[in-house]
Design a protein around this motif. Structure first.
Motif, PDB file in Angstrom:
ATOM      1  N   SER A 195       0.796  -1.223   0.000  1.00 50.15           N
ATOM      2  CA  SER A 195       0.000   0.000   0.000  1.00 50.15           C
ATOM      3  C   SER A 195       0.836   1.283   0.000  1.00 50.15           C
ATOM      4  CB  SER A 195      -0.966  -0.016   1.184  1.00 50.15           C
ATOM      5  OG  SER A 195      -1.838   1.092   1.127  1.00 50.15           O
ATOM      6  N   PRO A 196       1.869   1.428   0.857  1.00 50.40           N
ATOM      7  CA  PRO A 196       2.645   2.678   0.847  1.00 50.40           C
ATOM      8  C   PRO A 196       3.404   2.910  -0.455  1.00 50.40           C
ATOM      9  CG  PRO A 196       3.046   1.413   2.861  1.00 50.40           C
ATOM     10  CD  PRO A 196       2.325   0.518   1.918  1.00 50.40           C
ATOM     11  N   LEU A 197       3.640   1.846  -1.213  1.00 53.03           N
ATOM     12  CA  LEU A 197       4.371   1.976  -2.475  1.00 53.03           C
ATOM     13  C   LEU A 197       3.480   2.515  -3.586  1.00 53.03           C
ATOM     14  CD1 LEU A 197       6.264  -1.447  -2.388  1.00 53.03           C
ATOM     15  CD2 LEU A 197       7.012   0.766  -1.482  1.00 53.03           C
ATOM     16  N   LEU A 198       2.176   2.616  -3.307  1.00 50.55           N
ATOM     17  CA  LEU A 198       1.204   3.070  -4.300  1.00 50.55           C
ATOM     18  C   LEU A 198       0.399   4.229  -3.710  1.00 50.55           C
ATOM     19  CD1 LEU A 198       0.137  -0.543  -5.236  1.00 50.55           C
ATOM     20  CD2 LEU A 198       1.342   1.023  -6.784  1.00 50.55           C
ATOM     21  N   PRO A 199       1.052   5.376  -3.459  1.00 50.17           N
ATOM     22  CA  PRO A 199       0.361   6.493  -2.794  1.00 50.17           C
ATOM     23  C   PRO A 199      -0.844   7.010  -3.573  1.00 50.17           C
ATOM     24  CG  PRO A 199       2.455   7.205  -3.739  1.00 50.17           C
ATOM     25  CD  PRO A 199       2.430   5.716  -3.829  1.00 50.17           C
ATOM     26  N   ASN A 200      -0.835   6.818  -4.893  1.00 48.72           N
ATOM     27  CA  ASN A 200      -1.974   7.246  -5.706  1.00 48.72           C
ATOM     28  C   ASN A 200      -2.943   6.115  -5.996  1.00 48.72           C
ATOM     29  OD1 ASN A 200      -0.947   9.923  -5.972  1.00 48.72           O
ATOM     30  ND2 ASN A 200       0.473   9.195  -7.546  1.00 48.72           N
ATOM     31  N   GLY A 201      -2.727   4.975  -5.331  1.00 54.33           N
ATOM     32  CA  GLY A 201      -3.604   3.837  -5.527  1.00 54.33           C
ATOM     33  C   GLY A 201      -3.397   3.191  -6.882  1.00 54.33           C
ATOM     34  N   VAL A 202      -4.412   2.495  -7.347  1.00 58.63           N
ATOM     35  CA  VAL A 202      -4.381   1.825  -8.647  1.00 58.63           C
ATOM     36  C   VAL A 202      -5.688   2.135  -9.374  1.00 58.63           C
ATOM     37  CG1 VAL A 202      -4.153  -0.373  -9.871  1.00 58.63           C
ATOM     38  CG2 VAL A 202      -2.966  -0.045  -7.686  1.00 58.63           C
ATOM     39  N   GLU A 203      -5.578   2.606 -10.585  1.00 57.36           N
ATOM     40  CA  GLU A 203      -6.744   2.916 -11.423  1.00 57.36           C
ATOM     41  C   GLU A 203      -7.717   3.853 -10.712  1.00 57.36           C
ATOM     42  OE1 GLU A 203      -7.141  -0.794 -14.450  1.00 57.36           O
ATOM     43  OE2 GLU A 203      -7.979  -1.143 -12.455  1.00 57.36           O
ATOM     44  N   GLY A 204      -7.162   4.841  -9.996  1.00 58.80           N
ATOM     45  CA  GLY A 204      -7.981   5.856  -9.358  1.00 58.80           C
ATOM     46  C   GLY A 204      -8.591   5.462  -8.036  1.00 58.80           C
ATOM     47  N   LEU A 205      -8.261   4.270  -7.523  1.00 61.72           N
ATOM     48  CA  LEU A 205      -8.792   3.803  -6.249  1.00 61.72           C
ATOM     49  C   LEU A 205      -7.659   3.600  -5.257  1.00 61.72           C
ATOM     50  CD1 LEU A 205     -11.268   1.047  -7.509  1.00 61.72           C
ATOM     51  CD2 LEU A 205     -11.913   3.243  -6.502  1.00 61.72           C
ATOM     52  N   PRO A 206      -7.882   3.835  -3.964  1.00 63.61           N
ATOM     53  CA  PRO A 206      -6.875   3.439  -2.969  1.00 63.61           C
ATOM     54  C   PRO A 206      -6.564   1.958  -3.107  1.00 63.61           C
ATOM     55  CG  PRO A 206      -8.589   4.790  -1.961  1.00 63.61           C
ATOM     56  CD  PRO A 206      -9.061   4.477  -3.353  1.00 63.61           C
ATOM     57  N   PHE A 207      -5.320   1.557  -2.839  1.00 61.36           N
ATOM     58  CA  PHE A 207      -4.894   0.195  -3.112  1.00 61.36           C
ATOM     59  C   PHE A 207      -5.810  -0.839  -2.466  1.00 61.36           C
ATOM     60  CE2 PHE A 207      -2.444  -3.605  -1.823  1.00 61.36           C
ATOM     61  CZ  PHE A 207      -2.187  -4.111  -3.089  1.00 61.36           C
ATOM     62  N   GLU A 208      -6.195  -0.646  -1.208  1.00 61.71           N
ATOM     63  CA  GLU A 208      -7.041  -1.635  -0.533  1.00 61.71           C
ATOM     64  C   GLU A 208      -8.389  -1.771  -1.230  1.00 61.71           C
ATOM     65  OE1 GLU A 208      -8.578  -4.474   2.018  1.00 61.71           O
ATOM     66  OE2 GLU A 208      -6.500  -3.792   1.856  1.00 61.71           O
ATOM     67  N   ASP A 209      -8.979  -0.647  -1.647  1.00 59.08           N
ATOM     68  CA  ASP A 209     -10.262  -0.706  -2.347  1.00 59.08           C
ATOM     69  C   ASP A 209     -10.108  -1.401  -3.693  1.00 59.08           C
ATOM     70  OD1 ASP A 209     -11.338   0.631  -0.235  1.00 59.08           O
ATOM     71  OD2 ASP A 209     -11.521   2.566  -1.255  1.00 59.08           O
ATOM     72  N   TRP A 210      -9.031  -1.078  -4.400  1.00 60.79           N
ATOM     73  CA  TRP A 210      -8.788  -1.718  -5.697  1.00 60.79           C
ATOM     74  C   TRP A 210      -8.565  -3.215  -5.516  1.00 60.79           C
ATOM     75  CZ3 TRP A 210      -4.599  -4.513  -7.446  1.00 60.79           C
ATOM     76  CH2 TRP A 210      -4.586  -4.813  -8.816  1.00 60.79           C
ATOM     77  N   PHE A 211      -7.778  -3.590  -4.524  1.00 52.56           N
ATOM     78  CA  PHE A 211      -7.436  -4.994  -4.286  1.00 52.56           C
ATOM     79  C   PHE A 211      -8.692  -5.828  -4.080  1.00 52.56           C
ATOM     80  CE2 PHE A 211      -6.045  -8.632  -1.786  1.00 52.56           C
ATOM     81  CZ  PHE A 211      -4.802  -8.949  -2.331  1.00 52.56           C
ATOM     82  N   ARG A 212      -9.658  -5.314  -3.333  1.00 47.80           N
ATOM     83  CA  ARG A 212     -10.865  -6.069  -3.016  1.00 47.80           C
ATOM     84  C   ARG A 212     -11.808  -6.203  -4.218  1.00 47.80           C
ATOM     85  NH1 ARG A 212     -12.206  -7.145   2.173  1.00 47.80           N
ATOM     86  NH2 ARG A 212     -14.430  -6.983   1.734  1.00 47.80           N
TER      87      ARG A 212
END
Length: 746
Positions: free
Chosen positions: A367-384
């Motif tokens: 998560s800290p390595l992706l401060p902007n998340g993935v595809e416009g979502l925070p990493f945890e939200d994107w992951f789920r």
């Protein structure tokens, strides 16, 4: 037995060296050794599991007195048996997809890696480390069983691959010598289309890469590349396939894009990555602790009663895991190196449970390595939202639709291929393949039922698999909704009809035409932008961005909805094509939380759930403790009730819209006057009928929508692939009882 659907309506190397076929004449001893108990999830939370050991390996038992030569033989025997099984399982999918033009090149291959763990006298063999520190290592190589000419060729490949892996993945976990071992030829009579499969194995116990001989340099190079990446993790390989196979496949896909290697398709025909079809294939059935079910991965096929055991879900799981982590790489090209360095810094050899199988801890590193998340979502939200990354066990029957879309041609029309996979997940994560007959229904963007050819209406599933092909000659048909039903299970997919651009998208929940769309694509590691505009037609659109086949890019879609509001969608795309599903909310997640309270003194309740929960764990889905409620559902296939209890073997499968349940809150704390149920998940779209499968006899059905009641006159009844009837017409045809029952507590 006939199946009905009740439709709830809301419409009021390019190398010149040839690898000779070395055959190793070796005797394969069989050891009747006892393996340690198979690792399982000690925490089975959705998207947050913790494993008791490595579930990503094939285990090989040898006696404590086994020599190195005997161990090699045992591992080779197990590998070849595993590869036979994998080839059998995947060959039918490969042959079916070949008909679509997916495998356009005769050099097309399917790269498959197998990680081996040796156990001596029931104890996993681990290599001795000179230090407990992990990271910053270096690897050297030696070769066993290859001719001098072959060794020169392999060494040249390694000299090209190694620095690229190190740049992308970081330095190896530990230093050491990796043995590259020739395991001889494969028994082609047992592996249909053997040249399609680039097999290789990494023996984590003995630091060996084990490769068969192929008569195709690309095949050998892809197999070597994939297993070299596993060797970089070495004894720190992840304990779940979704992570270890996913990381390795994404990394291999990145490296294979280097034009110096001359690979005709860096995605290895989408088997390193299903990136172009990702939105279409991202379905709950992908989730499982392993890509090959345990019994299938550890069964010697020749002794399997009744013949070969197949593992059909391997095909989509492999490609989707690579695509998921490739999306992360597109977001942050330094991700793999930074993650591995942080992972090694926290890795403690011998710790139990291991960091390698602790998904919450691994996510905390990412998560800290992706401060902007993935595809416009925070990493945890994107992951789920990435079902292939769900390593929990979800018990029950499942239907998965692998959709390979086709482009529209004025002369030949348009055909879509759907490979349907039907199976049952057991409590331990193993999977039984199921037979049945699938019935399909199709809707256009207005919600009207349409026909897409006689071959598209139904198919008999054999060994859990069957395929349907649609056919249409209508240009700009728009969004097509595809519903598939077998038994009491259903699956839904979306595709475009009548389009042929290299980016095609359907828009859910928006039936209006003429909406303005702007697509901006930025090439990875470049400021080059490709911009195209379009207008929606039938809740779908396409643009032609002229995306090169081996490109990776960040793609932004700006869309003006029916209310005039602008919505922005982000997708990380590549491999020359993108088929997207754009959902109603801004981030494309289409997630909603619904809640309701139930007084504990008034029981039972007859309820339904108007969304597809993110989690298939029913207690987690309801936000309740496993002992705080009783939930029962009538299964018309088994003709008996299933009830959720603290015992996971008694699971009734996951919650689904359209099903009805008996619910009784029984909180441990009886002083509480009520129980609050809260669900988070995906709402069914309301501009297309929702199909609920039903069988002859008694069925428990609930509204799939958020409204409390559904008028019976709004329900349509369809018998198999026949026309839909109103309820009154269905009664007259003796398809349903005159009046459905509802529960009245008084």
């Amino acid at each position: 037995m006939s199946v009905f659907r009740f439709a709830f309506s809301r419409r009021t190397l390019s190398a010149s060296v040839f690898l000779p076929g070395l055959v190793c004449a070796i005797t394969m001893p069989v050891y009747a050794q006892t393996l340690t108990p198979r690792p399982t999830n000690v925490v089975n939370d959705k998207f947050a599991t913790v494993s008791s050991g490595s579930q990503s390996v094939v285990r090989v038992a040898v006696p404590g007195s086994a020599t190195d030569a005997a161990t090699r033989d045992a591992v080779t025997k197990k590998l070849k048996a595993t590869w036979k099984m994998q080839g059998r399982a995947l060959s039918r999918s490969a042959q079916t997809l070949e008909k679509t033009g997916l495998f356009k090149n005769k050099r097309a291959i399917i790269p498959i890696s197998t990680i081996i763990q040796v156990e001596k006298n029931g104890v996993p063999v681990t290599r001795s480390w000179r230090t407990r520190a992990v990271g910053g290592g270096s690897l050297t190589f030696r070769y066993s069983g290859f001719s001098e000419q072959d060794q020169v060729f392999i060494a040249r490949l390694i000299s090209e691959f190694y620095p690229r892996i190190e740049t992308l993945y970081g330095k190896p976990a530990v230093s050491g010598e990796v043995e590259i071992m020739n395991v001889g030829t494969l028994d082609t009579s047992q592996i249909p289309q053997v040249q399609r499969f680039a097999f290789g194995g990494y023996d984590v116990s003995n630091n060996r890469i084990m490769l068969p001989i192929f008569q195709n340099n690309d095949t050998f190079a892809q197999a070597l590349l994939l297993n070299l990446i596993h060797a970089f993790h070495g004894p720190a390989v992840f304990q779940y396939d979704a992570w270890e196979q996913g990381f390795a496949r994404a990394a291999a896909s990145v490296i294979a894009r280097d034009p110096q290697f001359g690979f005709p398709d860096a995605s290895a025909n989408s088997l390193f990555s299903h990136l172009r079809w990702y939105d279409l294939l991202n379905q709950p059935g992908l989730g499982n602790p392993t890509f090959f079910p345990p019994a299938q991965a550890n069964t010697v096929l020749e002794t399997t009663a009744g013949g070969f055991t197949l593992g059909k879900m391997t095909f989509p799981r492999m490609g989707m895991s690579g695509a998921a982590w490739l999306k992360v790489y597109i977001e942050e090209p330094n991700f793999f190196r930074q993650f591995n360095e942080a992972y090694y810094a926290q890795f403690e050899p011998g710790a139990s449970p291991s960091l390698a199988g602790n998904v919450p801890a691994l996510k905390n590193i990412a998560s800290p390595l992706l401060p902007n998340g993935v595809e416009g979502l925070p990493f945890e939200d994107w992951f789920r939202r990435q079902y292939v990354l769900d390593t929990s066990v979800s018990v029950g029957r499942k239907l998965y639709a692998l959709v390979v879309p086709g482009d529209y041609d004025g002369a030949d029309g348009q055909s879509h291929l759907v490979q349907l996979l039907y199976y049952r997940t057991r409590p331990g994560g193993d999977e039984d393949l199921l037979d049945g007959r699938v019935y399909a229904t199709y809707h256009d963007a207005t919600g009207a039922t349409i026909r897409l050819g006689i071959a598209s209406e139904q198919v008999e599933l054999s060994d859990g698999e069957g395929s349907i092909t649609t056919q249409s000659f209508q240009e700009r048909e728009g969004r097509l909704t595809m519903d598939f039903t077998v038994g009491a299970e259903s699956a839904r997919a979306y595709v475009t009809g009548g389009y042929n651009g290299d980016l095609q998208a359907v828009v859910l929940g928006a039936t209006g035409n003429g909406r303005d769309v702007t697509v901006t694509q930025t090439r990875l590691n470049s400021s080059d932008e490709r911009i195209q505009t379009a207008r929606t037609d039938g809740a779908a659109f396409s643009v032609n961005l002229a995306t090169p086949g081996n490109d990776l890019a960040k793609t932004v879609i700006e869309y003006t909805d029916g209310a005039g509001a602008k919505r922005t969608y982000r997708r990380n795309t590549g491999d020359g094509q993108a088929y997207l599903v754009l959902r109603p909310d801004q981030n494309g997640g289409d997630l909603t939380t619904v809640s309701r309270t139930f007084p504990i003194g008034q029981v039972p309740y007859f309820i339904s759930f108007p969304l597809q929960p993110l989690t298939t764990s029913i207690p987690d889905a309801l936000s309740l403790g496993a002992t705080d409620f009783v939930l029962s559902h009538w299964d018309p296939v088994t003709t008996q009730y299933g009830t959720v209890t603290p015992d996971p073997t008694a699971s009734i499968g996951s919650l689904a819209p359209g099903r009805a349940y008996w619910f009784k809150p029984v909180p441990v704390d009886r002083s509480r006057p009520e129980v609050a149920v809260q669900l988070t998940g995906t709402l069914p779209v309301t501009d297309v009928d929702f199909a609920v499968p039903a069988r002859y006899g008694w069925n428990m059905i609930g509204s799939p929508f958020t409204s409390d009641t559904t008028n019976v006159n709004d329900i349509l009844v369809q018998n198999q692939n026949n026309d839909s009837y109103t309820w009154e017409e269905a009664v007259a045809r003796n398809l349903v009882a005159a009046r459905p029952y509802r529960f009245d507590r008084t």
